[in-house]
Design an enzyme around this catalytic site. Structure first.
Site, short mmCIF file in Angstrom:
data_model
loop_
_atom_site.label_atom_id
_atom_site.label_comp_id
_atom_site.label_asym_id
_atom_site.label_seq_id
_atom_site.Cartn_x
_atom_site.Cartn_y
_atom_site.Cartn_z
N ALA A 253 -5.10 9.93 6.44
CA ALA A 253 -3.75 9.91 7.02
C ALA A 253 -3.72 9.59 8.50
O ALA A 253 -2.64 9.35 9.05
CB ALA A 253 -3.07 11.26 6.78
N ALA A 254 -4.87 9.58 9.18
CA ALA A 254 -4.87 9.28 10.61
C ALA A 254 -5.14 7.81 10.89
O ALA A 254 -5.11 7.38 12.04
CB ALA A 254 -5.91 10.14 11.32
N GLY A 255 -5.40 7.02 9.85
CA GLY A 255 -5.71 5.61 10.02
C GLY A 255 -4.46 4.75 10.16
O GLY A 255 -3.33 5.25 10.14
N ASN B 272 -16.98 1.97 1.89
CA ASN B 272 -15.84 2.59 1.22
C ASN B 272 -16.16 3.17 -0.15
O ASN B 272 -15.51 4.11 -0.60
CB ASN B 272 -14.70 1.57 1.12
CG ASN B 272 -14.08 1.29 2.48
OD1 ASN B 272 -14.39 1.96 3.46
ND2 ASN B 272 -13.20 0.30 2.55
N ILE C 207 -5.72 3.11 -2.52
CA ILE C 207 -5.35 2.04 -1.60
C ILE C 207 -6.60 1.40 -1.00
O ILE C 207 -6.63 0.21 -0.70
CB ILE C 207 -4.47 2.61 -0.46
CG1 ILE C 207 -3.18 3.21 -1.04
CG2 ILE C 207 -4.15 1.55 0.59
CD1 ILE C 207 -2.41 4.08 -0.07
N THR C 208 -7.65 2.19 -0.84
CA THR C 208 -8.88 1.76 -0.18
C THR C 208 -9.51 0.57 -0.89
O THR C 208 -9.76 0.60 -2.09
CB THR C 208 -9.89 2.92 -0.14
OG1 THR C 208 -9.27 4.05 0.49
CG2 THR C 208 -11.15 2.54 0.60
N HIS D 33 -6.83 -7.32 -7.22
CA HIS D 33 -6.27 -7.15 -5.88
C HIS D 33 -7.18 -7.77 -4.81
O HIS D 33 -7.35 -7.22 -3.74
CB HIS D 33 -6.04 -5.66 -5.60
CG HIS D 33 -5.35 -5.38 -4.30
ND1 HIS D 33 -4.13 -5.93 -3.96
CD2 HIS D 33 -5.71 -4.58 -3.25
CE1 HIS D 33 -3.76 -5.49 -2.77
NE2 HIS D 33 -4.71 -4.68 -2.31
#
EC number: 1.1.1.37
Length: 319
Positions: free
Chosen positions: A8-10, A94, A117-118, A177
């Site tokens: 959440a900090a990215g 990742n 999402i990664t 994707h």
């Protein structure tokens, strides 16, 4: 309803958290987690925005407090693309991040819906599935690779080309994707026609839109804002479906029983338990059918990479 954002900090995570704070249903709980010590501060910052969504923030190596009791967990943790990189270049870093976070989700919140999402999503979703299987809690109706960014890009690019309002354009995007695995089904768009060259050019632009942003940012990041918008759009619709709203259809990369590939992006009817029904993606033009067949070897290799990664790392842990 509790929604957790891991990472959440990215760049994606902060923007996604802002959009969720603004758009989640009243009385939702938005739980933010990141390794970065700034994360509780991000939550405090968001808490000053006047909506009825409660925000909490957690930092450190253990995400347990953030994900306990979560209904939806969105994972954006990881490194972003830089110029010259494609999504597969992100794999080595990742893959381990996704494996560890999903293992914790399996332990603490096994009933939660998980939105990955990664990148590389073609592979990280397969990793998540294998980790959940190993933990004995895999539910294919609750694991999603969020590919909505491909949809909103396709809709915007078509609208731009044809001089239409973006909100009036709907594009079905199937496959995967990354690169050639992204297949916009332009032949199905109602009331719009394309020349053969327009189809070729549009398809290529949609497939390479991520690179377009990475290059335009000149080393300063990837498509964080549009990805956050896309993830928020998907997550909000999923929350509505989990809450009982009917008729919600979204595309995502899932284990949907598609004979073409173990994981495949296609339309889904969402419901109270995640995927209510996997919908057919419809008839393809000859161009689209050819592109679909051409992508499958790439998609299968991406999936196998994820399966092999989990198999090898689990074996190493046992030994």
């Amino acid at each position: 309803m509790k929604i957790a954002v891991l990472g959440a900090a990215g760049g994606i995570g902060q923007a996604l958290a802002l959009l969720l704070k603004l758009d989640l249903p009243a009385n939702s709980i938005l739980s933010l987690y990141d390794l970065a010590p700034v994360t509780p501060g991000v939550a405090k910052d968001l808490s000053h925005i006047p909506t009825s969504v409660k925000v909490e923030g957690f930092a450190g190596t253990d995400p347990t407090a953030a994900i306990e009791g979560a209904d939806v967990i969105l994972i954006s943790a990881g490194v972003a693309r830089k110029p010259g990189m494609d999504r597969s270049d992100l794999f080595n870093i990742n893959a381990g991040i996704i494996k560890n976070l999903v293992a914790k989700v399996a332990e603490v919140a096994p009933e939660a819906c998980i939105g990955i999402i990664t990148n590389p999503v073609n592979t990280t979703v397969a990793i998540a599935a294998e980790v959940l299987k190993a933990a004995g809690v895999y539910n294919k109706n609750k694991l999603f690779g969020i590919t909505t960014l491909d949809v909103i890009r396709a809709e915007e690019f078509v609208a731009e080309l044809k001089g239409l309002p973006s909100e009036d354009v709907r594009v079905n995007v199937i496959g995967g994707h990354s690169g050639t695995t992204i297949l916009p089904v332009l032949s199905q768009i109602q009331g719009v026609s394309f020349t053969d060259q327009e189809v070729i050019d549009l398809t290529s632009r949609i497939q390479n839109a991520g690179t377009e942003v990475v290059e335009a940012k000149a080393g300063g990041g990837s498509a964080t804002l549009s990805m956050a918008c896309a993830a928020s759009r998907f997550a909000i619709q999923l929350v509505h479906a989990l809450s009982g709203k009917q008729g919600i259809i979204q595309n995502a990369y899932v284990d949907g029983g598609n004979p073409a590939s173990p994981f495949f992006t296609q339309p889904l009817l969402l419901g109270k338990n995640g995927i209510d029904k996997v919908l057919p993606y419809g008839e393809l033009s000859s161009f689209e059918e050819t592109k679909k067949e051409e992508m499958l070897s790439v998609l299968h290799a991406d999936i196998e990479m994820g399966i092999d990664f989990v198999s090898k790392t689990l074996a190493a842990e046992v030994s």
